[in-house]
Design an enzyme around this catalytic site. Structure first.
Site, short mmCIF file in Angstrom:
data_model
loop_
_atom_site.label_atom_id
_atom_site.label_comp_id
_atom_site.label_asym_id
_atom_site.label_seq_id
_atom_site.Cartn_x
_atom_site.Cartn_y
_atom_site.Cartn_z
N TYR A 86 26.76 -31.62 -18.54
CA TYR A 86 27.30 -30.67 -17.56
C TYR A 86 27.09 -31.14 -16.14
O TYR A 86 27.91 -30.92 -15.27
CB TYR A 86 26.69 -29.28 -17.77
N GLU B 185 13.00 -29.93 -46.64
CA GLU B 185 14.31 -29.85 -46.00
C GLU B 185 14.63 -28.45 -45.48
O GLU B 185 14.97 -28.27 -44.32
CB GLU B 185 15.41 -30.29 -46.98
N ASP C 44 16.87 -30.84 -51.28
CA ASP C 44 17.80 -30.40 -52.32
C ASP C 44 18.19 -31.60 -53.17
O ASP C 44 17.96 -32.75 -52.79
CB ASP C 44 19.10 -29.83 -51.68
#
Lengths: 369, 797
Positions: free
Chosen positions: A104, A202, A254
């Site tokens: 920005y 995770e 996972d």
């Protein structure tokens, strides 16, 4: 980046000098009537190679040149010079900013040509500067957007904060949420620990389960929350836990191809930050699960593999980083059963199953406990 | 019923009845009913056509008189009618001619000539008069003053449509301010709906007649087109038709009306580009076609069966001595490789003449005839071996002996011994075909088309042209077949292209000037092709392209079509020029063209001019050029030529634009970067000119010198090789010595040494040219063969 001066990489003059050095190089090129240019390693998959000695993935020999000969190249160099000026001033004023703020901020620069078109562009430019100046973005006092992940476990640290030094015990001095890893984990000093290993998890749900069940207490384990793809700070801290405290690092995710990549980035480093692999990757990290083998053995609830899952698995089979007996076997098994499972599917056997049965079994198999 | 019966009753009376209503119609009457054929089908169009006919006439008249045309056209709204006035500064028309020119259709000077002019039939302006009188009932008002004439003549006239003659209603002498010229006023029922076409016509006329000043005043505006050149179009000459372009009907008509008696005279008199040599070539071809050739045979080589003994036997009642001598000499005369029948006749005749003189005996026609027959019988007795040699030569190696022999035997059978063996190529081909077919059938061999053609050619070449006179012109006029043979003979002969003096192309320079005058464009290209022929008429195609600038960039290209300098404004879709344009893939030349066919789009004007002694139009109204392949081909070639120039211009422009854009961008970015760098590094301000030069100018030449060695570095930043010519001028007393084996010429002139290199510098490479010279010596480098904008010569001093 020099691994030996990590601690004093906050030395402003050093990083500043490195940045000014680069500006000087451009200056000289102009001065000699030459075309300003910048040579950096090509940052693509094809230019990543395995460093046998360090067990991490680093950039190869191929380089690409940003040259003022083309309008695009000139524009990139102009942005680089603007960014150098900004960073040098920031270091001088001992302040810091986020990557998004830099993006920005460029809107305020005089020339339209100097402004960033997207945040990807500004992020990439900072990475370029890291590579060329041999410093890290933390050295530039640039922060990522994502708040650092958390740590919970028998570990006592001292952190240099803006409000002075703080000594924190990551179980006794923190709430349920754990200790928040700062953007520059090199400001942390390890004081004492009672840990046997680190477990990187995770998902937030699983991390909370482990904490609620008192797993960290029971097994003297430092639970590191990865929050999906781990931020640099998380990976850096993990590496320090391993290197400095000698703790074995394990990764619990996972059971799908994307999670294997999370493990990969902890253990081998990522392509985007391959210049920092040596600094961020923990090659000794071991994978706990969920393995496809677990899906079969524990008869876990599953989802079918999607097409993109299958593609990802197949591309991992070709990926040199996964060319181990373990991964080949597991991935082929998964392709065979065409199923995937989440960490939390272990709850189908009861809420305590993961802490009472699964993890102890897996960790003892791996000789961690 | 009734009519049926009456018809049945007597066919003759019906025919008579019908005959009563059958009468000749005047041409004027015919056109009254068929005005569309002349471009007067509507009021809108009638106005444009009237202006067009008037202006065409004016331009033709001025040019013929060598006057730079000043033409004034005015259209006034006059209640229900429009008044069209066309005025010129031409030579004027005599009192006698004037009424006929304006009041009689098909009256003109050009219909029978082969010369390029705008008008051809003598219909146009009188048709406009006719149209005016039919719609408004008013006569045409014509004023004309001839050069040097005291006063002008004024006529009011109409066309008497029954007789196709002018009917003058008023005739007087008037004073007129113009020293010479013609003015015609026509009133007609019309409207200005075709204003655009009218403007187009006038503007296009101005483009294609840069030597004319044209002014148009109409109810809504006034337009003036100034002269761009004082150069009148080249004067044209009338020419005769070209042999390659006539058609059979025309040829027969020409043969009927010619004064020439012989074909040779006819060809030379009536056609262009035919001299004795060309006429002979045509006649040889004609003879071959009309009379055929005579097969020639090898004379028998043995004495017993030879010509001599045959002739000796055939001569009776002459002294033995004379007979023997005669026979001997005939045989000697015929001792050639091959002999045809007429050659035998010739030889016998000439020897007989000699013998008659020497032996004082008569060798009359009977004796000669017998001798010829006998000799010819002997010659043609054995034909197979001759044919074998010919067939064998024509079918090299591919046919085995038996097949060749079989062909020779069958061919030999076609020629009866003793006949004259006169054949045309067509007949000969039939013989070959028959022999070949039989051989294929009986001898299990194939004799293909190529083999047959080869055999035919071999035999035809071996045959002798006959000495007989070709038929006379009257025979050509009387017999279509003969005429057709002559036509083929003419087409086959090599004849140079017709002269182009009869054509007045605008010339590419003036096409360019004309376009530049009317269009504010960035680029112009013009092409004038060499003359070609269609139907005996020479023609020249010219094209022009204007691109960019103020030309409207939206929509399709404007297409300007011209025939003999006359703009064609109607029936664009039916015109051969449009067809050609549509079929060119303009995308190859950098223009927009969706689908790769059709009129291209963008800021472009395409101009095409067909100049010919006879432009083939699709109709009498002369709006569209007919699709004649020869003309279409030339149009395409001309456009492609102009378009290639356009393409290279567009490429150049594109790359210059990109260059400019890049320079502009870098001109903002790099100074800013340099300034930032000075700030960041806290060093003095940078001069980035050298860097800019290195980036923008693709070839950089710099000089470095050290310890008596001068080094010129030629750095090529372009993406292709460059071959600059680098000349270094060194002011020194000692001869500079070249280093590094560089190839250069070294010349001394007035105390200056000229060192000239021609290095080839690859893309991204640097050539180093080194020589020795005092560090004090003045050096100047000149670089040629590199476009200026791509060169930075830092070694100028």
């Amino acid at each position: 980046m020099s691994t030996d001066n990590i601690i004093d990489s906050t030395d402003l003059t050093d990083t500043q000098a490195q940045l000014l050095d680069l500006a000087d190089r451009f200056y000289e090129q102009f001065n000699e009537g030459d075309v300003p240019r910048l040579e950096i390693p090509t940052r693509t998959k094809s230019n990543i190679e395995y460093d046998e000695d360090k067990n991490v993935w680093v950039y190869g020999d191929r380089t690409s040149t940003r040259s003022a000969k083309s309008v695009g190249g000139a524009q990139k160099l102009l942005k680089s010079v603007y960014t150098i000026e900004f960073l040098a001033r920031q270091l001088e004023e001992e302040r810091s900013s986020t990557l998004r703020e830099l993006y920005y901020l460029s809107e305020s620069w005089d020339l339209d040509e100097a402004q960033f078109g997207s945040q990807d562009e500004s992020n990439q430019l900072v990475e370029d500067l890291e590579i060329v100046t041999d410093a890290t973005r933390e050295d530039f006092h640039m922060r990522p957007e994502e708040s650092g992940a958390t740590v919970m476990g028998p570990l006592e640290i001292r952190e240099q904060t803006r409000r002075g030094e703080r000594e924190i015990h990551c179980q006794e001095d923190v709430g349920e949420g754990g200790y928040q890893i700062p953007n520059n984990p090199d400001t942390i000093e390890f004081l004492d620990n009672d840990a046997d290993f680190a477990l990187c998890v995770e998902t937030g749900g699983m991390r909370d389960r482990l904490v609620e069940n008192g797993f960290d207490d029971e097994y003297n384990c430092i639970v590191v929350h990865l929050k999906g793809q781990p931020a640099r700070a998380t990976r850096r801290l993990t590496k320090r836990l391993h290197d400095e405290l000698g703790l074995p690092v394990t990764v619990f995710t996972d059971g799908d191809p994307w999670s294997y990549r999370i493990y990969g980035s902890v253990a081998y480093g990522s392509i985007k930050s391959a210049h920092l692999s040596e600094y961020l990757a923990t090659p000794e990290a071991e994978f706990v699960g969920i393995r496809p083998q677990d899906i079969v053995e524990y008869d876990l609830p599953t989802d079918p593999l999607s097409d993109s899952d299958i593609n990802a698995l197949e591309s991992e089979l070709d990926d040199p980083r996964y060319q181990t007996e373990f991964w080949t076997e597991q991935i082929e098994l998964q392709l065979d059963i065409e199923k995937k499972s989440e960490q939390q599917s272990l709850a189908s056997r009861g809420l305590d199953f993961v802490t009472d049965t699964y993890l102890p079994e897996r960790l003892s198999e791996m000789d961690i406990v | 019923m009734t009519s049926q019966q009456s018809r049945l009753g007597g066919g003759e009376s019906v025919a008579e009845e019908l005959a009563e209503s059958q009468r000749a119609i005047s041409i004027a009457e015919f056109f009254e009913k068929n005005r569309h054929m002349l471009g007067f089908d509507s009021g809108a169009r009638g106005l444009v056509t009237a202006v067009k006919e008037g202006v065409d006439n004016s331009l033709d008249a001025c040019e013929e008189a060598g006057i730079l045309p000043d033409i004034y056209v005015e259209i006034q709204e006059n209640r229900d009618y429009y008044k069209v006035t066309i005025e010129d500064n031409g030579p004027g028309i005599t009192k006698e001619q004037l009424p006929k020119i304006f009041g009689k259709l098909l009256y003109g000077s050009r219909f029978h000539t082969r010369e390029q002019s705008r008008g051809q039939q003598g219909i146009g302006i009188s048709a406009a008069v006719l149209y005016s009188q039919l719609t408004s009932g008013k006569p045409a008002k014509v004023t004309s003053r001839t050069q040097g004439g005291e006063q002008a003549k004024y006529f009011e006239l109409i066309v008497d449509t029954d007789r196709n003659e002018p009917e003058i209603s008023r005739e007087e002498t008037r004073s007129w301010e113009r020293p010479h010229g013609t003015r015609i006023e026509l009133e007609m029922e019309a409207n200005m709906r075709a204003r655009q076409q009218l403007h187009d016509y006038i503007q296009h006329t101005a483009v294609v007649n840069p030597h004319a000043r044209i002014e148009l005043r109409e109810p809504d505006g006034r337009f003036k087109y100034e002269r761009a050149t004082d150069q009148l179009p080249a004067e044209t000459e009338e020419i005769r038709p070209h042999p390659h372009g006539v058609e059979l009907g025309t040829l027969i008509k020409m043969a009927e009306s010619t004064d020439s008696y012989s074909i040779s005279g006819f060809l030379q008199e009536e056609f262009t580009r035919v001299g004795t040599k060309t006429a002979d070539a045509v006649i040889d071809n004609f003879r071959d076609r009309h009379l055929g050739r005579e097969m020639a045979w090898e004379p028998p080589r043995t004495h017993e069966a030879g010509v001599e003994s045959a002739v000796e036997e055939a001569v009776a009642n002459k002294s033995a001595e004379a007979t023997a001598d005669f026979a001997d000499r005939v045989a000697t005369a015929l001792d050639r490789e091959r002999v045809a029948h007429h050659e035998v006749v010739e030889a016998v005749d000439s020897v007989a003449e000699e013998i008659q003189v020497e032996y004082s005996t008569t060798f009359g026609s009977t004796v000669r005839g017998n001798a010829v027959d006998a000799a010819w019988m002997r010659l043609t007795d054995e034909r197979e071996s001759d044919l074998y040699v010919l067939v064998d030569a024509a079918t090299t190696r591919r046919k085995n002996d038996a097949v060749v022999q079989a062909l020779a035997t069958r061919l030999a059978a076609k020629f009866e011994p003793g006949d004259r063996h006169r054949v045309t190529r067509t007949t000969l081909r039939k013989y070959v075909d028959r022999a070949a077919d039989m051989t294929e059938q009986h001898d299990d061999a194939t004799v293909g088309e190529t083999a047959r053609e080869n055999i035919l050619t071999e035999l035809w070449t071996a045959a002798r042209q006959v000495p007989d006179d070709p038929p006379k012109v009257s025979a050509v006029a009387d017999d279509r077949d003969t005429a057709s043979e002559l036509l083929e003979a003419m087409r086959e002969a090599d004849i140079i292209s017709p002269p182009t003096g009869c054509l007045a192309p605008i010339t590419s320079d003036l096409v360019d000037a004309g376009l530049q005058k009317e269009y504010e464009a960035d680029f112009f290209a013009a092409t004038t092709r060499d003359a070609s022929v269609h139907g005996g008429d020479p023609f020249i195609v010219e094209t022009g392209i204007a691109y960019g600038g103020d030309i409207a960039s939206k929509g399709k290209a404007a297409v300007l079509r011209f025939a003999n300098r006359v703009p064609l404004v109607y029936q664009r879709g039916a015109c051969a020029t449009t067809d050609v344009i549509k079929n060119i893939n303009w995308r190859n030349y950098g223009l927009d063209q969706p689908g790769g066919t059709g009129i291209p789009g963008g800021p472009v004007v395409l101009m095409v001019h067909v100049a010919s002694t006879n432009v083939p139009f699709t109709s009498e109204s002369k709006d569209a050029v007919a699709n004649v392949p020869e003309i279409e081909k030339e149009i395409e070639l001309a456009f492609r030529e102009s378009a290639r120039e356009l393409k290279s211009y567009l490429n150049r422009r594109r790359s210059m634009q990109q260059r400019q854009q890049k320079q502009d961008k870098l001109g903002t970015i790099l100074p800013e970067m340099a300034q930032k760098l000075s700030v960041v590094t806290d060093r003095e301000d940078l001069d980035i000119d050298a860097t800019m030069a290195r980036i923008m100018n693709d070839v950089l030449v710099v000089r470095e010198r050290e310890h008596g060695t001068v080094c010129l570095r030629v750095e090529n930043n372009d993406d292709r090789n460059v071959e600059p010519e680098v000349t270094e001028i060194v002011e020194t007393d000692t001869e500079p010595e070249l280093l590094d084996d560089t190839e250069a010429t070294v010349v001394e002139m007035d105390g200056e040494w000229f060192l000239k290199w021609n290095p080839t510098v690859g893309s991204g490479e640097t050539a180093t040219l080194r020589y020795t010279a005092d560090d004090e010596a003045d050096c100047t480098a000149h670089v040629n063969d590199i476009p200026e904008e791509k060169l930075t010569n830092g070694a100028r001093t």
